[in-house]
Design a protein around this motif. Structure first.
Motif, short mmCIF file in Angstrom:
data_model
loop_
_atom_site.label_atom_id
_atom_site.label_comp_id
_atom_site.label_asym_id
_atom_site.label_seq_id
_atom_site.Cartn_x
_atom_site.Cartn_y
_atom_site.Cartn_z
N UNK A 20 2.68 -4.22 13.01
CA UNK A 20 2.19 -5.07 11.94
C UNK A 20 1.37 -6.22 12.53
N UNK A 21 0.21 -6.42 12.00
CA UNK A 21 -0.61 -7.56 12.36
C UNK A 21 -0.61 -8.50 11.15
N UNK A 22 -0.05 -9.69 11.30
CA UNK A 22 0.08 -10.58 10.14
C UNK A 22 -1.26 -11.18 9.73
N UNK A 23 -1.44 -11.35 8.43
CA UNK A 23 -2.65 -11.99 7.91
C UNK A 23 -2.40 -13.49 7.80
N UNK A 24 -2.40 -14.13 8.96
CA UNK A 24 -2.11 -15.56 9.04
C UNK A 24 -3.18 -16.37 8.33
N UNK A 25 -4.42 -15.97 8.47
CA UNK A 25 -5.52 -16.69 7.83
C UNK A 25 -5.33 -16.78 6.32
N UNK A 26 -4.83 -15.72 5.71
CA UNK A 26 -4.62 -15.74 4.26
C UNK A 26 -3.59 -16.78 3.86
N UNK A 27 -2.53 -16.92 4.66
CA UNK A 27 -1.48 -17.89 4.36
C UNK A 27 -2.00 -19.32 4.49
N UNK A 28 -2.70 -19.60 5.58
CA UNK A 28 -3.23 -20.94 5.80
C UNK A 28 -4.32 -21.27 4.77
N UNK A 29 -5.16 -20.30 4.47
CA UNK A 29 -6.23 -20.50 3.49
C UNK A 29 -5.67 -20.73 2.09
N UNK A 30 -4.59 -20.05 1.76
CA UNK A 30 -3.98 -20.24 0.44
C UNK A 30 -3.48 -21.68 0.29
N UNK A 31 -2.83 -22.21 1.32
CA UNK A 31 -2.33 -23.59 1.26
C UNK A 31 -3.49 -24.57 1.14
#
Length: 136
Positions: free
Chosen positions: A1-12
């Motif tokens: 699994x490669x996490x979509x970290x950018x999506x989490x930070x961008x959502x905040x």
């Protein structure tokens, strides 16, 4: 699994920016900068993932998330600096952000860098280090 970290930070960031009425230029999305008003530009810069154990089950995904605060040139430093401090406060060291099957942490205090001036803009970069650990 490669996490979509950018999506989490961008959502905040996006939720906060929407509540403040500040537009955000996202990577690879058409954007027309507002005339005479501040805006943000967000960029994710992932680093090389690492495997932490010999059984190859624990991986760490580090990186840097940068938010550029952009204001019109000649408008002074105070408005950009104030926005940069608000963004830094949005991502304090130790902040946990839940993603789809992973948790991301802000792994250090955000840094606010000196502004850069062009003919039309003054940009203050805010960078934060992050890390997500995945155990399979």
């Amino acid at each position: 699994m490669i996490p979509d970290i950018s999506a989490v930070l961008s959502a905040r960031l996006g939720q906060w920016a929407d509540s403040q009425g500040i537009p955000v230029a996202w990577d690879n999305v058409a954007f027309e900068p507002p005339s005479g008003a501040p805006y943000l530009a967000a960029h994710d810069m992932p680093a090389t993932p690492r495997t932490l154990d010999l059984s190859l089950t624990c991986r760490t995904f580090p990186g840097v998330y940068q938010i550029n605060v952009v204001v019109p040139a000649g408008s002074g430093r105070s408005s950009a600096g104030a926005l940069a401090r608000q963004i830094a406060a949005l991502f304090p060291e130790g902040q946990e952000l839940a993603g789809d099957g992973f948790t991301c942490w802000v792994s250090g205090p955000p840094a606010i860098f000196a502004g850069v001036t062009t003919d039309t803009t003054y940009t203050v970069p805010v960078s934060l280090n992050y890390r997500a650990d995945i155990v399979s």
